[in-house]
Design a protein around this motif. Structure first.
Motif, mmCIF file in Angstrom:
data_model
loop_
_atom_site.group_PDB
_atom_site.id
_atom_site.type_symbol
_atom_site.label_atom_id
_atom_site.label_comp_id
_atom_site.label_asym_id
_atom_site.label_seq_id
_atom_site.Cartn_x
_atom_site.Cartn_y
_atom_site.Cartn_z
ATOM 1 N N ALA A 127 -5.028 5.162 -5.476
ATOM 2 C CA ALA A 127 -4.064 4.956 -4.387
ATOM 3 C C ALA A 127 -4.684 5.313 -3.039
ATOM 4 O O ALA A 127 -4.014 5.272 -2.018
ATOM 5 N N GLN A 160 2.223 1.790 -3.471
ATOM 6 C CA GLN A 160 1.175 2.316 -4.353
ATOM 7 C C GLN A 160 0.976 3.817 -4.124
ATOM 8 O O GLN A 160 0.882 4.585 -5.077
ATOM 9 N N SER A 165 0.831 -1.207 0.000
ATOM 10 C CA SER A 165 0.000 0.000 0.000
ATOM 11 C C SER A 165 0.864 1.254 0.000
ATOM 12 O O SER A 165 0.537 2.243 -0.663
#
Length: 113
Positions: free
Chosen positions: A59, A8, A5
């Protein structure tokens, strides 16, 4: 936040226009700004801005809220704080970090202590 994450989110911010959009939305606060205002302030064409807003949305760095004929975009502050926490999780070997500005004011190069 997991590493995937964080990557990203950082990848979404790793482009000049997207970073400028995100910083503008952070400055605007939770109220956000309509896409037209973002485009005007940053001088980004509408179709290009749409692409950048989509990337930042994917995102999870911003949210979109329709209001009448406009869509207001705002920074996802919880996600931003989670990213900052992830980046600083292991900072300074577990000791509190001293902001760089404080260190540079205390220890100027060439100055004796």
């Amino acid at each position: 936040m997991e590493s995937k994450s964080a990557v990203q989110a950082l990848a979404a911010l790793a482009q000049d226009s997207r970073l400028a959009v995100y910083r503008l939305l952070v400055e605007a606060g939770p109220e956000g700004l309509p896409a037209t205002a973002i485009a005007e302030r940053l001088g980004i064409p509408a179709n290009t801005l749409s692409f950048h807003l989509k990337t930042l949305s994917q995102a999870d760095l911003l949210s979109a809220q329709p209001q009448g004929r406009f869509i207001y975009y705002s920074a996802n502050f919880a996600r931003m704080n989670a990213l900052v926490a992830f980046l600083t999780d292991n900072c300074c070997g577990g000791r509190p970090c001293t902001p760089a500005a404080l260190v540079s004011r205390r220890q100027k190069p060439g100055a004796s202590a």
